[in-house]
Structures are given as C-alpha cells and as structure tokens.
Design a protein around this motif. Sequence first.
Motif, PDB file in Angstrom:
ATOM      1  N   GLY A 109       5.647   2.125  -4.830  1.00  0.00           N
ATOM      2  CA  GLY A 109       5.151   3.224  -4.006  1.00  0.00           C
ATOM      3  C   GLY A 109       3.758   2.951  -3.474  1.00  0.00           C
ATOM      4  O   GLY A 109       3.484   3.147  -2.283  1.00  0.00           O
ATOM      5  N   LEU A 110       2.870   2.453  -4.341  1.00  0.00           N
ATOM      6  CA  LEU A 110       1.497   2.137  -3.915  1.00  0.00           C
ATOM      7  C   LEU A 110       1.487   0.995  -2.904  1.00  0.00           C
ATOM      8  O   LEU A 110       0.741   1.027  -1.911  1.00  0.00           O
ATOM      9  N   SER A 111       2.320  -0.009  -3.120  1.00  0.00           N
ATOM     10  CA  SER A 111       2.390  -1.146  -2.194  1.00  0.00           C
ATOM     11  C   SER A 111       2.829  -0.698  -0.801  1.00  0.00           C
ATOM     12  O   SER A 111       2.264  -1.125   0.213  1.00  0.00           O
ATOM     13  N   PHE A 112       3.835   0.178  -0.749  1.00  0.00           N
ATOM     14  CA  PHE A 112       4.316   0.655   0.543  1.00  0.00           C
ATOM     15  C   PHE A 112       3.281   1.532   1.240  1.00  0.00           C
ATOM     16  O   PHE A 112       3.134   1.476   2.467  1.00  0.00           O
ATOM     17  N   ILE A 113       2.555   2.330   0.466  1.00  0.00           N
ATOM     18  CA  ILE A 113       1.515   3.176   1.064  1.00  0.00           C
ATOM     19  C   ILE A 113       0.416   2.319   1.680  1.00  0.00           C
ATOM     20  O   ILE A 113      -0.040   2.564   2.798  1.00  0.00           O
ATOM     21  N   HIS A 114      -0.026   1.288   0.944  1.00  0.00           N
ATOM     22  CA  HIS A 114      -1.089   0.420   1.458  1.00  0.00           C
ATOM     23  C   HIS A 114      -0.601  -0.419   2.650  1.00  0.00           C
ATOM     24  O   HIS A 114      -1.378  -0.719   3.565  1.00  0.00           O
ATOM     25  N   ARG A 115       0.686  -0.775   2.631  1.00  0.00           N
ATOM     26  CA  ARG A 115       1.203  -1.657   3.678  1.00  0.00           C
ATOM     27  C   ARG A 115       1.605  -0.884   4.934  1.00  0.00           C
ATOM     28  O   ARG A 115       1.337  -1.323   6.052  1.00  0.00           O
ATOM     29  N   PHE A 116       2.239   0.279   4.737  1.00  0.00           N
ATOM     30  CA  PHE A 116       2.808   0.982   5.894  1.00  0.00           C
ATOM     31  C   PHE A 116       2.271   2.403   6.091  1.00  0.00           C
ATOM     32  O   PHE A 116       2.596   3.045   7.080  1.00  0.00           O
TER      33      PHE A 116
END
Length: 312
Positions: free
Chosen positions: A255-262
């Motif tokens: 979830g954190l990775s997707f927030i930072h990426r997209f």
Amino acid sequence: MWPNMSAVPFLLTGFPSLEAAHHWISIPFFAVYISLLLGNGTLLYLIKHDYSLHEPMYYFLAMLAGTDLMVTLTTMPTIMGVLLLNHREINHVACFMQAYFIHSLSTVESGILLAMAYDRFNAICNPLRYTTILTSTRVLALGVGAFMRGFISVMPIIVRLFSYPYCHSHILSHAFCLHQEVMKLACADITFNILYPIVMFPLTIFPDFLIIMFSYIIIFQTVLGIASGEERAKVLNTCISHIGCVLIFYVTVIGLSFIHRFGKNVPQVVQIIMSYVCFLFPPLMNPIIYSIKTKQIQYSFFRLYSQHKYGN
C-alpha cells in the motif's frame, strides 16, 4: 563520492500544522515503542531460554522479532527527537544510512516471512520428512540468506545517494529518511534510483508474497484432505498467526509503495500516516498475534514467569 559533511543538513518533519501538539502526539508513539521493545524482546527471551521452543518455527519467529526490533531502533531516535525535542536536522550520512536500514530490513522481513511459509508448508505437507528438511543448518542458511538479500539488494540505490549533490529543498516530509523522498532532493540525473526499485520490487517482495499465497493454497488443499474436523482445525491453527503477520506486512508495504509511486493526488497527511503504520504496526502486532494464537508461547511465558516468581 562521500558527501560533504559541511553540506546543509536535511530537515525532518513530524506532522505538518500540528507542531504545537507534537509533545502530546509523542505520548502514544512512546507507548507504541515501549510495547514494541517489550513484545519482541519477550519473544526473543522466551525462544532463547525455553528449550521446548527450540524448533525451526520459533527460530524463524526469533528472526522476525529481531528484525522488528532493528526497524524500531532505526526509526525511533529521529521520530522521538522530532516530536519531543523538535530536533529536525539530520546530516546526509546519517540520513542515507537510516534509509538503507529501513529499506533493507523491509526486504529482510519479507524473506523471513517467506521462510516461515516454507516451514509451515513442510510441517503440514511433508510431516514425515520435516525434521530432515528443516535442519538447523538449513534454518540458519535461510535466515542468513534473507538478511544478505535484503542488505545487498538495497545497497546500489543508497550508494548512489552519496554521490549526488543536493541543492533543492532540504525538507523531508517524514520524521525519518526514505530513499524515494531523499532522491527527489538531488540536483542530478536520478534515473537509476527511479528504475532500480521498479525492477527490484517484482524480484523480491512481490514474488515472496506470491510464493507465500501459492504455498497456502497447497496447504489448504492438504488440510481439506484430513478426515477429522478436529485435526483440520488443529493443523490450521498453527498457520493462523503466520497468515495474520503476512497480511499485515504486505498490505502495509505494498500500500505504501503504491501511494509513493502512483498517489500524486493523495493528501500528504495520508502518506505520512501510511508511513508510520507501515513501520510501526507490523512490529507491534507480530508478537501480539503469536502470543494470542500460539499456545506453546503462552505456556512458555507462564512457565518462565512461575520459575522467576517462585525461584524454581
């Protein structure tokens, strides 16, 4: 290569617009950190001193608890420094090393959760060969492999951070350093630091999650083949704790990775809260889940408590 120690330090940030309340916000953070230290420290103590817990499953659990303690000790000084003392400055070397340990330990934890799934898979699907497959040497090799993969795979992007000049804003949006945030402050071509995580994520954490899910599909098929309902429940109960830890870790990390990426349109406060949840919630919940759902750990705790209390 090595950053100029006289360079302008980075500035960490707590909760924007809530600076006046930082002292109050520090209270629940401090309580969480104490709980983390006590919970994971107790698990390590029990596994070390209770010989009934000297089994592969608990050795992997000790590795997980140790990793959670390292994550806690990596983030705690700067978070509490910002909230309690308003100490926001952090030099480049300290920032880069903190980012290195944070990201490395996340990959390590994923590897340990994968090793724990391998343990459960063999215990349920290959019970007769379990002791010959999960020898002490293999358990150690799996643990060392998880740590080496985590610390080596993250190293290239952190090494690159040391070589960049930083002339943009030096303000970070968290009370700790993250690679994806620090690299954006560099006045240089950061293409490598952008592409490398995109390549590494599908090669490390994401396949770990897929393999764990696939192993549990096979485990559930095996369990459904057990005739006795009571026996099925007993076998599944040995997996519930691990499943809980897996879901908590991967949901927060992915979830954190997707927030930072997209998530360019995601409010900053959501990103900040997700970051704290990602690095504090799994280490807090892992010992709680295993203590509640694993009777052997409960028995060990009460046995050692009685020994200390009555001097036996």
